[in-house]
Each structure stands twice: as C-alpha cells, then as structure tokens.
Design a protein around this motif. Structure first.
Motif, PDB file in Angstrom:
ATOM      1  N   LEU A 258       0.873  -1.170   0.000  1.00 36.77           N
ATOM      2  CA  LEU A 258       0.000   0.000   0.000  1.00 36.77           C
ATOM      3  C   LEU A 258       0.910   1.220   0.000  1.00 36.77           C
ATOM      4  O   LEU A 258       1.444   1.612   1.037  1.00 36.77           O
ATOM      5  CB  LEU A 258      -0.928  -0.002   1.215  1.00 36.77           C
ATOM      6  N   ASN A 259       1.107   1.772  -1.181  1.00 33.18           N
ATOM      7  CA  ASN A 259       2.023   2.904  -1.338  1.00 33.18           C
ATOM      8  C   ASN A 259       1.268   4.125  -1.825  1.00 33.18           C
ATOM      9  O   ASN A 259       0.354   4.020  -2.643  1.00 33.18           O
ATOM     10  CB  ASN A 259       3.118   2.585  -2.360  1.00 33.18           C
ATOM     11  N   TYR A 260       1.679   5.266  -1.355  1.00 31.19           N
ATOM     12  CA  TYR A 260       1.140   6.532  -1.863  1.00 31.19           C
ATOM     13  C   TYR A 260       2.302   7.493  -2.037  1.00 31.19           C
ATOM     14  O   TYR A 260       3.072   7.719  -1.091  1.00 31.19           O
ATOM     15  CB  TYR A 260       0.108   7.109  -0.898  1.00 31.19           C
ATOM     16  N   GLY A 261       2.443   8.022  -3.239  1.00 30.62           N
ATOM     17  CA  GLY A 261       3.537   8.945  -3.506  1.00 30.62           C
ATOM     18  C   GLY A 261       4.903   8.300  -3.311  1.00 30.62           C
ATOM     19  O   GLY A 261       5.858   8.965  -2.912  1.00 30.62           O
ATOM     20  N   GLY A 262       4.983   7.006  -3.579  1.00 30.01           N
ATOM     21  CA  GLY A 262       6.257   6.310  -3.483  1.00 30.01           C
ATOM     22  C   GLY A 262       6.643   5.890  -2.077  1.00 30.01           C
ATOM     23  O   GLY A 262       7.729   5.356  -1.851  1.00 30.01           O
ATOM     24  N   VAL A 263       5.750   6.122  -1.124  1.00 29.25           N
ATOM     25  CA  VAL A 263       6.039   5.797   0.278  1.00 29.25           C
ATOM     26  C   VAL A 263       4.996   4.793   0.778  1.00 29.25           C
ATOM     27  O   VAL A 263       3.807   4.950   0.519  1.00 29.25           O
ATOM     28  CB  VAL A 263       6.003   7.069   1.158  1.00 29.25           C
ATOM     29  N   SER A 264       5.449   3.787   1.473  1.00 24.41           N
ATOM     30  CA  SER A 264       4.500   2.816   2.015  1.00 24.41           C
ATOM     31  C   SER A 264       3.706   3.426   3.159  1.00 24.41           C
ATOM     32  O   SER A 264       4.265   4.056   4.057  1.00 24.41           O
ATOM     33  CB  SER A 264       5.240   1.578   2.525  1.00 24.41           C
TER      34      SER A 264
END
Ligand SMILES: [Ca+2]
Ligand SMILES: [Ca+2]
Ligand SMILES: [Ca+2]
Length: 190
Positions: free
Chosen positions: A117-123
C-alpha cells in the motif's frame, strides 16, 4: 473544496466452479491464473466536475494468490495545489453462486491481506491498524483505519497509488464463492 472519487475493486472468490470439483479446486492455486488489475489514471479534478470511477477486478482468487501491485495514478488536473488527501475504504458483499456457506463481507475482507500500500512512493502500510487482531493487515483493517490527512498533490501533478493483496493461503472452503466489492474513495482537500 473537496472532490470525491470512487475506485471500485471487485474481489470474487472462486465463483465459476460448481460441483464436487469445486472443493478440490480451492486447494489448487495453479488453476487460478486470471487475476488481474487494470491500470489507470484517475483525474481528481479541482473544478466542480464530479470524480470519475474505475473498476479493478480480481476474480477467481484462490488461496495464496497475489494480485498486484497495481499502480493507479492520482492526478490533480487543476492548477491549484491540494493540501491533503483523504483515503477511505468501504465494501459490500458480492457473492457468486452457488454459495453453500455464506461468509460475511467482514469475514471475507479479513482473509484478503494487504501486502503493498504505497502513496507517492512511500509505504503507508504501517498506518494500518490490525483492528481485527489476526496478525496481518487486511481489507477489513483498511476499512476501519482513518487514512485522512495524507500529503496533498500539487496542481497539474500526479502521485502514484499502489496496492497489492493476497488471499490468505489458509483460507478455507467455506469462503468459496464469497466475494466483496471494495470502493476506495479519494478526497482531495484544498
Ligand atoms: Ca458472502
Ligand atoms: Ca488484521
Ligand atoms: Ca462460501
């Protein structure tokens, strides 16, 4: 200003099998090869146009099957920077037939582990609380976790959202033909 956008993911567990062979099938992970998630770009518009929706399907998942990671691009098509993004999950029961033993939507969701679950390349997986205390992060946990206040998206910019799930290997035969349709809602705040 807030814009809502729904993204639907349909998970149907082994809906196409009938008869005695059904039960054998459930323990044979090799026979389920049609899992897929469609890629897409979601336009989170900053004018007064309603959000669009997109369906991602994962059908006939067998225990142990992984779907994804699939990337969904969240695009702020406006020129104004968005200060934050709220993400929420909901689901409804969506069973196939025949369904000899009907497991609830919550029970079904709890068997689908979220592994990416990543958003903007960050988990953001660590943000999920194991609310049902089964020792892994699952779709039911996602529904019950507050995922508001994520970082925003700049005007005319895009951030990637990625998700991958696995139907838990220990999922039992009772879950056959049970399914859920999940809706992810992205709310862009300005
Ligand atoms: Ca059910
Ligand atoms: Ca859990
Ligand atoms: Ca069932």
């Amino acid at each position: 200003m807030k814009k809502l956008l729904g993204l639907t993911i349909a998970f149907i567990l082994l809906t196409s099998m009938t008869g005695i062979g059904t039960w054998a099938y459930f323990s044979d992970v090799e026979t389920s090869s049609n899992n897929q998630m469609a890629a897409g770009t979601l336009d989170l518009k900053t004018n007064d146009v309603d959000g669009v929706s997109e369906t991602i399907s994962a059908t006939n998942m067998a225990p142990g099957n992984t779907v994804g990671p699939q990337t969904i691009n969240l695009k702020n098509t406006g020129s104004i920077n968005a200060s934050g993004l709220d993400l929420s999950f909901s689901y409804i029961e969506s069973d196939g037939t025949p369904n000899v033993i009907n497991m609830s939507a919550d029970e079904t969701a709890a068997m689908i582990q979220v592994i990416t679950l990543n958003y903007g390349g960050v988990s953001i997986l660590d943000s999920i609380s194991d609310g049902n205390a089964n020792a892994y992060k699952d779709i039911q946990d996602l529904k019950n976790t507050d995922l508001s206040g994520l970082s925003g998206i700049g005007g005319s910019s895009t951030k990637a959202f990625e998700i991958a799930v696995q139907l838990r290997p220990e999922t039992g035969n009772d879950y056959q033909a049970d399914g859920i349709t999940i809706t992810m809602t992205f709310t862009l705040n300005q």
